[in-house]
Design a protein around this motif. Structure first.
Motif, short mmCIF file in Angstrom:
data_model
loop_
_atom_site.label_atom_id
_atom_site.label_comp_id
_atom_site.label_asym_id
_atom_site.label_seq_id
_atom_site.Cartn_x
_atom_site.Cartn_y
_atom_site.Cartn_z
N THR A 40 1.03 -1.27 0.24
CA THR A 40 -0.28 -0.60 0.05
C THR A 40 1.11 1.45 -0.17
OG1 THR A 40 0.05 0.24 2.16
CG2 THR A 40 -1.69 -1.23 1.11
N PHE A 41 2.01 1.40 0.14
CA PHE A 41 3.12 1.87 0.13
C PHE A 41 2.79 2.88 -0.58
CE2 PHE A 41 7.17 4.69 0.47
CZ PHE A 41 7.00 5.52 1.86
N ASP A 58 4.85 11.18 -4.91
CA ASP A 58 3.58 11.69 -4.33
C ASP A 58 3.69 11.86 -3.59
OD1 ASP A 58 1.01 12.68 -4.38
OD2 ASP A 58 0.66 13.37 -6.12
N TYR A 59 3.49 13.80 -2.92
CA TYR A 59 3.16 14.01 -1.40
C TYR A 59 1.78 13.35 -1.19
CZ TYR A 59 2.95 17.32 2.28
OH TYR A 59 2.52 17.92 3.68
N ALA A 60 0.74 13.73 -1.75
CA ALA A 60 0.09 13.45 -1.36
C ALA A 60 -0.42 11.91 -1.23
CB ALA A 60 -1.19 14.30 -2.06
N GLU A 61 -0.38 11.08 -1.57
CA GLU A 61 0.18 10.47 -1.49
C GLU A 61 0.30 9.51 -0.45
OE1 GLU A 61 1.04 7.53 -4.78
OE2 GLU A 61 -0.14 8.13 -6.46
N LEU A 62 1.74 9.93 -0.34
CA LEU A 62 2.78 9.41 1.24
C LEU A 62 1.43 10.67 2.49
CD1 LEU A 62 6.65 11.19 0.44
CD2 LEU A 62 5.77 8.49 0.83
N VAL A 63 0.84 11.36 2.54
CA VAL A 63 0.61 11.77 3.27
C VAL A 63 -1.34 11.11 3.69
CG1 VAL A 63 -1.00 14.39 4.38
CG2 VAL A 63 1.49 14.39 3.10
N GLN A 64 -1.86 10.85 2.49
CA GLN A 64 -2.62 9.74 2.24
C GLN A 64 -2.44 8.11 3.03
OE1 GLN A 64 -4.30 8.87 -1.20
NE2 GLN A 64 -6.73 7.95 -0.58
N TRP A 65 -0.79 7.74 3.03
CA TRP A 65 -0.59 6.62 3.99
C TRP A 65 -0.50 6.22 4.85
CZ3 TRP A 65 3.94 5.33 5.75
CH2 TRP A 65 4.04 3.99 6.25
N HIS A 66 0.79 7.64 5.38
CA HIS A 66 0.70 8.02 6.51
C HIS A 66 -0.44 8.31 7.38
CE1 HIS A 66 2.78 9.41 10.31
NE2 HIS A 66 1.98 10.53 9.86
N ASN A 67 -1.17 9.23 7.02
CA ASN A 67 -2.55 8.78 8.13
C ASN A 67 -3.72 7.75 8.20
OD1 ASN A 67 -2.12 11.71 8.11
ND2 ASN A 67 -3.19 12.27 6.46
N SER A 68 -3.19 6.85 6.57
CA SER A 68 -4.23 5.29 7.24
C SER A 68 -3.56 4.88 7.98
CB SER A 68 -4.66 4.81 5.85
OG SER A 68 -3.52 4.74 5.01
#
Length: 79
Positions: A40-41, A58-68
């Motif tokens: 999922t990373f 991609d910054y937004a994908e990293l933030v979304q992954w971290h939040n999940s």
């Protein structure tokens, strides 16, 4: 006449592999293992065709992954 001092700092679209390591507090090897272990990373992408081309995330994908993947903090009541 005074101009309003608004923050104009934009959210990055992409971050380098080095910045990603700093954001996640990982070594380059730790990031490589995380990419291999966690499907999922966010996938890295290169900015060119050569082997030496820089790798970005991609910054937004990293933030979304971290939040999940954040663990909810236990809330202790004072009762």
């Amino acid at each position: 006449m005074q101009i309003n001092n608004l923050s104009t700092q934009a959210t990055p679209l992409r971050v380098s592999q080095k910045t990603t390591c700093q954001m996640l507090d990982l070594t380059a090897e730790g990031l490589r293992k995380l990419i291999a272990k966690d499907p999922t990373f966010p996938k890295p992408y290169k900015a060119g065709q050569t082997r030496q081309a820089p790798v970005y995330f991609d910054y937004a994908e990293l933030v979304q992954w971290h939040n999940s993947h954040k663990q909810p903090h236990a809330v202790q009541s004072s009762e």
